[in-house]
Design a protein around this motif. Structure first.
Motif, PDB file in Angstrom:
ATOM      1  N   PHE A  90       0.701  -1.273  -0.207  1.00  0.00           N
ATOM      2  CA  PHE A  90       0.092  -0.165   0.150  1.00  0.00           C
ATOM      3  C   PHE A  90       0.745   1.230  -0.059  1.00  0.00           C
ATOM      4  O   PHE A  90       0.660   2.078  -0.737  1.00  0.00           O
ATOM      5  CB  PHE A  90      -0.742  -0.140   1.225  1.00  0.00           C
ATOM      6  N   LYS A  91       1.881   1.291   0.770  1.00  0.00           N
ATOM      7  CA  LYS A  91       3.001   2.493   0.849  1.00  0.00           C
ATOM      8  C   LYS A  91       3.644   2.610  -0.432  1.00  0.00           C
ATOM      9  O   LYS A  91       3.654   3.795  -0.999  1.00  0.00           O
ATOM     10  CB  LYS A  91       3.968   2.177   1.848  1.00  0.00           C
ATOM     11  N   ALA A  94       0.907   4.232  -2.760  1.00  0.00           N
ATOM     12  CA  ALA A  94       0.847   5.463  -2.447  1.00  0.00           C
ATOM     13  C   ALA A  94       1.548   6.403  -2.616  1.00  0.00           C
ATOM     14  O   ALA A  94       1.681   7.687  -3.047  1.00  0.00           O
ATOM     15  CB  ALA A  94       0.504   5.627  -0.974  1.00  0.00           C
ATOM     16  N   SER A  95       3.087   5.909  -2.698  1.00  0.00           N
ATOM     17  CA  SER A  95       4.045   6.708  -3.006  1.00  0.00           C
ATOM     18  C   SER A  95       4.202   7.272  -4.510  1.00  0.00           C
ATOM     19  O   SER A  95       4.883   8.244  -4.832  1.00  0.00           O
ATOM     20  CB  SER A  95       5.318   6.129  -2.759  1.00  0.00           C
ATOM     21  N   LYS A  96       3.384   6.580  -5.362  1.00  0.00           N
ATOM     22  CA  LYS A  96       3.106   7.022  -6.852  1.00  0.00           C
ATOM     23  C   LYS A  96       2.130   8.266  -7.054  1.00  0.00           C
ATOM     24  O   LYS A  96       2.260   8.988  -7.942  1.00  0.00           O
ATOM     25  CB  LYS A  96       2.729   5.824  -7.505  1.00  0.00           C
ATOM     26  N   ASN A  97       1.463   8.664  -5.917  1.00  0.00           N
ATOM     27  CA  ASN A  97       0.638   9.746  -6.116  1.00  0.00           C
ATOM     28  C   ASN A  97       1.689  10.858  -6.158  1.00  0.00           C
ATOM     29  O   ASN A  97       2.658  11.048  -5.668  1.00  0.00           O
ATOM     30  CB  ASN A  97      -0.192   9.789  -4.559  1.00  0.00           C
TER      31      ASN A  97
END
Length: 169
Positions: A90-91, A94-97
């Motif tokens: 998940f991290k 989310a880091s691709k946001n």
């Protein structure tokens, strides 16, 4: 296996040692042991009470085929993960946001608010309370400010109604 660790528990023949199971040291963050679900015995009891041979037969008898959906093919996301593995994935996702600056609710530019308005409306604590402000009293004061603003606008514009909001505060 079982391994000995030094500790406070006395074991005859081994001073200051206690034993810990290797199983106890394995990650305990999988969902299944923490989930409060029906065990196998409870499922068998439920099926015997309802008169069905299997959970699938119970579903077939109760869920109309017209509203059923085939299982979604979700590729790598169909395999069960431990909580720590899920958080890692998940991290990473989310880091691709990408974070962008938003200009919503930033107010107006180049405007002048007369000091009499600032002093008597915006900076006057009497609008919400004369003592320790509680949330309900502040809300009441804000509603009263909105009503006064709307009344002023309808008086100035001679329109039958006006609108106001505190979204830009």
């Amino acid at each position: 296996g079982i391994h000995a660790f030094s500790g406070s528990l006395g074991v005859p023949g081994v001073a200051g040692a206690r034993y810990v199971s290797v199983e106890a040291l394995k990650p305990q963050d999988s969902f299944i042991p923490r989930h409060n679900s029906s065990n196998e015995q409870e499922v068998k009891e439920m099926l015997s009470l309802t008169g069905y041979e299997s959970v699938e037969a119970l579903i077939d008898a109760t869920v109309p085929t017209s509203i059923r959906r085939e299982p979604l093919a979700m590729g790598k996301y169909t395999e069960p993960l431990s909580e720590s593995d899920h958080l890692k994935n998940f991290k990473a996702m989310a880091s691709k946001n990408k974070l962008y600056k938003t200009y919503l609710g930033m107010g107006y530019y180049g405007t002048h608010t007369p000091s009499v308005i600032v002093r008597n409306l915006l900076e006057n604590p009497g609008w919400y309370t004369q003592y320790t402000p509680y949330q309900a009293e502040i809300s009441q004061g804000r509603l009263e400010s909105l009503l006064n603003f709307q009344t002023m606008i309808t008086d100035l514009t001679a329109m039958p109604l006006s609108n106001s909001s505190l979204l830009d505060e």
